[in-house]
Design a protein around this motif. Structure first.
Motif, PDB file in Angstrom:
ATOM      1  N   MET A   1      20.329  -1.124  14.758  1.00 17.36           N
ATOM      2  CA  MET A   1      20.256   0.041  15.621  1.00 17.36           C
ATOM      3  C   MET A   1      18.833   0.570  15.590  1.00 17.36           C
ATOM      4  SD  MET A   1      22.279   3.641  15.248  1.00 17.36           S
ATOM      5  CE  MET A   1      23.035   3.979  16.796  1.00 17.36           C
ATOM      6  N   ARG A   2      18.332   0.855  16.763  1.00 20.29           N
ATOM      7  CA  ARG A   2      16.967   1.371  16.898  1.00 20.29           C
ATOM      8  C   ARG A   2      17.012   2.868  17.230  1.00 20.29           C
ATOM      9  NH1 ARG A   2      12.907  -2.324  18.302  1.00 20.29           N
ATOM     10  NH2 ARG A   2      12.134  -0.928  19.904  1.00 20.29           N
ATOM     11  N   PHE A   3      16.125   3.628  16.599  1.00 17.65           N
ATOM     12  CA  PHE A   3      16.004   5.062  16.863  1.00 17.65           C
ATOM     13  C   PHE A   3      14.728   5.300  17.676  1.00 17.65           C
ATOM     14  CE2 PHE A   3      18.535   4.907  12.948  1.00 17.65           C
ATOM     15  CZ  PHE A   3      19.589   5.747  13.272  1.00 17.65           C
ATOM     16  N   GLU A   4      14.797   5.007  18.958  1.00 13.92           N
ATOM     17  CA  GLU A   4      13.624   5.092  19.823  1.00 13.92           C
ATOM     18  C   GLU A   4      13.304   6.509  20.272  1.00 13.92           C
ATOM     19  OE1 GLU A   4      14.660   2.288  22.867  1.00 13.92           O
ATOM     20  OE2 GLU A   4      13.988   0.594  21.647  1.00 13.92           O
ATOM     21  N   GLN A   5      14.256   7.418  20.175  1.00 15.62           N
ATOM     22  CA  GLN A   5      14.099   8.767  20.714  1.00 15.62           C
ATOM     23  C   GLN A   5      13.078   9.626  19.962  1.00 15.62           C
ATOM     24  OE1 GLN A   5      16.776   7.583  19.025  1.00 15.62           O
ATOM     25  NE2 GLN A   5      18.039   9.216  18.159  1.00 15.62           N
ATOM     26  N   VAL A  50      26.884  -1.483   2.781  1.00 17.05           N
ATOM     27  CA  VAL A  50      25.554  -1.034   2.370  1.00 17.05           C
ATOM     28  C   VAL A  50      24.656  -1.065   3.601  1.00 17.05           C
ATOM     29  CG1 VAL A  50      23.558  -1.520   0.896  1.00 17.05           C
ATOM     30  CG2 VAL A  50      25.878  -1.892   0.023  1.00 17.05           C
ATOM     31  N   PHE A  51      23.974   0.055   3.827  1.00 17.71           N
ATOM     32  CA  PHE A  51      23.125   0.224   5.001  1.00 17.71           C
ATOM     33  C   PHE A  51      21.728   0.635   4.566  1.00 17.71           C
ATOM     34  CE2 PHE A  51      27.478   1.102   6.112  1.00 17.71           C
ATOM     35  CZ  PHE A  51      27.661   0.437   7.307  1.00 17.71           C
ATOM     36  N   TYR A  52      20.751   0.304   5.382  1.00 16.35           N
ATOM     37  CA  TYR A  52      19.368   0.691   5.116  1.00 16.35           C
ATOM     38  C   TYR A  52      18.765   1.336   6.353  1.00 16.35           C
ATOM     39  CZ  TYR A  52      19.223  -1.941   0.766  1.00 16.35           C
ATOM     40  OH  TYR A  52      19.447  -2.390  -0.509  1.00 16.35           O
ATOM     41  N   LEU A  53      18.167   2.504   6.149  1.00 17.07           N
ATOM     42  CA  LEU A  53      17.298   3.097   7.155  1.00 17.07           C
ATOM     43  C   LEU A  53      15.906   2.573   6.840  1.00 17.07           C
ATOM     44  CD1 LEU A  53      16.636   5.067   9.451  1.00 17.07           C
ATOM     45  CD2 LEU A  53      16.450   6.878   7.722  1.00 17.07           C
ATOM     46  N   ARG A  54      15.253   1.982   7.827  1.00 16.92           N
ATOM     47  CA  ARG A  54      13.955   1.340   7.609  1.00 16.92           C
ATOM     48  C   ARG A  54      12.932   1.849   8.615  1.00 16.92           C
ATOM     49  NH1 ARG A  54      13.929  -4.840   6.341  1.00 16.92           N
ATOM     50  NH2 ARG A  54      14.169  -3.905   4.291  1.00 16.92           N
ATOM     51  N   VAL A  75       9.278   1.568  15.642  1.00 21.62           N
ATOM     52  CA  VAL A  75      10.565   2.220  15.876  1.00 21.62           C
ATOM     53  C   VAL A  75      11.438   2.085  14.621  1.00 21.62           C
ATOM     54  CG1 VAL A  75      12.686   2.157  17.251  1.00 21.62           C
ATOM     55  CG2 VAL A  75      10.473   1.778  18.355  1.00 21.62           C
ATOM     56  N   PRO A  76      11.969   3.197  14.077  1.00 21.53           N
ATOM     57  CA  PRO A  76      12.859   3.128  12.908  1.00 21.53           C
ATOM     58  C   PRO A  76      14.134   2.350  13.231  1.00 21.53           C
ATOM     59  CG  PRO A  76      12.057   5.357  13.237  1.00 21.53           C
ATOM     60  CD  PRO A  76      11.689   4.579  14.459  1.00 21.53           C
ATOM     61  N   LEU A  77      14.664   1.699  12.210  1.00 18.08           N
ATOM     62  CA  LEU A  77      15.850   0.861  12.359  1.00 18.08           C
ATOM     63  C   LEU A  77      16.923   1.249  11.350  1.00 18.08           C
ATOM     64  CD1 LEU A  77      13.964  -2.564  12.401  1.00 18.08           C
ATOM     65  CD2 LEU A  77      14.860  -1.353  14.402  1.00 18.08           C
ATOM     66  N   LEU A  78      18.168   1.025  11.723  1.00 18.90           N
ATOM     67  CA  LEU A  78      19.287   1.142  10.792  1.00 18.90           C
ATOM     68  C   LEU A  78      19.954  -0.217  10.765  1.00 18.90           C
ATOM     69  CD1 LEU A  78      21.085   2.843   8.942  1.00 18.90           C
ATOM     70  CD2 LEU A  78      22.434   3.457  10.969  1.00 18.90           C
ATOM     71  N   GLY A  79      20.096  -0.778   9.571  1.00 12.43           N
ATOM     72  CA  GLY A  79      20.699  -2.096   9.446  1.00 12.43           C
ATOM     73  C   GLY A  79      21.799  -2.112   8.409  1.00 12.43           C
ATOM     74  N   LYS A  80      22.700  -3.060   8.570  1.00 11.38           N
ATOM     75  CA  LYS A  80      23.772  -3.275   7.601  1.00 11.38           C
ATOM     76  C   LYS A  80      23.420  -4.506   6.785  1.00 11.38           C
ATOM     77  CE  LYS A  80      28.719  -3.626   7.011  1.00 11.38           C
ATOM     78  NZ  LYS A  80      30.044  -3.602   7.633  1.00 11.38           N
ATOM     79  N   LEU A  99      26.758   8.520   9.288  1.00 14.88           N
ATOM     80  CA  LEU A  99      25.524   7.899   8.811  1.00 14.88           C
ATOM     81  C   LEU A  99      24.438   7.987   9.877  1.00 14.88           C
ATOM     82  CD1 LEU A  99      23.837   6.234   6.807  1.00 14.88           C
ATOM     83  CD2 LEU A  99      24.906   4.187   7.784  1.00 14.88           C
ATOM     84  N   VAL A 100      24.786   7.701  11.111  1.00 14.30           N
ATOM     85  CA  VAL A 100      23.823   7.769  12.211  1.00 14.30           C
ATOM     86  C   VAL A 100      23.277   9.185  12.332  1.00 14.30           C
ATOM     87  CG1 VAL A 100      23.521   7.562  14.711  1.00 14.30           C
ATOM     88  CG2 VAL A 100      24.812   5.815  13.458  1.00 14.30           C
ATOM     89  N   LYS A 101      24.160  10.186  12.254  1.00 17.98           N
ATOM     90  CA  LYS A 101      23.714  11.587  12.337  1.00 17.98           C
ATOM     91  C   LYS A 101      22.801  11.949  11.175  1.00 17.98           C
ATOM     92  CE  LYS A 101      27.629  13.153  15.014  1.00 17.98           C
ATOM     93  NZ  LYS A 101      28.926  13.796  15.004  1.00 17.98           N
ATOM     94  N   GLN A 102      23.123  11.475   9.980  1.00 18.70           N
ATOM     95  CA  GLN A 102      22.282  11.751   8.814  1.00 18.70           C
ATOM     96  C   GLN A 102      20.900  11.113   8.995  1.00 18.70           C
ATOM     97  OE1 GLN A 102      23.944  10.467   5.062  1.00 18.70           O
ATOM     98  NE2 GLN A 102      22.292  11.402   3.886  1.00 18.70           N
TER      99      GLN A 102
END
Length: 120
Positions: A1-5, A50-54, A75-80, A99-102
């Motif tokens: 998941m990309r956090f482009e915003q 287990v997830f990583y915000l990167r 762009v920050p990423l969220l991965g499993k 998790l996405v909201k956090q």
């Protein structure tokens, strides 16, 4: 998941300031770097996995190994995490909404501080 915003891909920062700022929000560089690239990770262990915000970046000036570099963020990423294969960021992945909201909250705070030290 990309956090482009959040527009991180338009931001640069001094490596040492980024190390400190990211650490304040649980994103650690640790050994995730080479002389041109950095990767800040925050681990989340949930019942769903287990997830990583990167947050990644690369040196546009200087040398990461010498602790004297200007880093352009990506762009920050969220991965499993899948053992033993690594992280998957794909759109087919399920990420818990809490998790996405956090992650969005953490990234918004980081962006606010990045704007302050970039004079925006």
């Amino acid at each position: 998941m990309r956090f482009e915003q959040f527009g991180f891909e338009n931001m640069t920062g001094d490596l040492n300031r980024l190390d400190s700022l990211m650490s304040d929000y649980g994103l650690i560089r640790a050994e995730q770097w080479d002389y041109e690239r950095v990767s800040y990770d925050r681990k989340f262990e949930l019942k769903d996995g287990v997830f990583y915000l990167r947050v990644q970046g690369y040196a546009v000036e200087g040398d990461v190994g010498a602790h004297k570099a200007v880093i352009k963020l990506l762009v920050p990423l969220l991965g499993k995490h899948y053992y033993p294969h690594g992280l998957e960021y794909g759109e087919d992945e399920h990420f818990p909404s809490t998790l996405v909201k956090q992650c969005e909250s953490v990234l918004a705070e980081i962006k606010k501080e990045l704007d302050e030290f970039n004079g925006l």
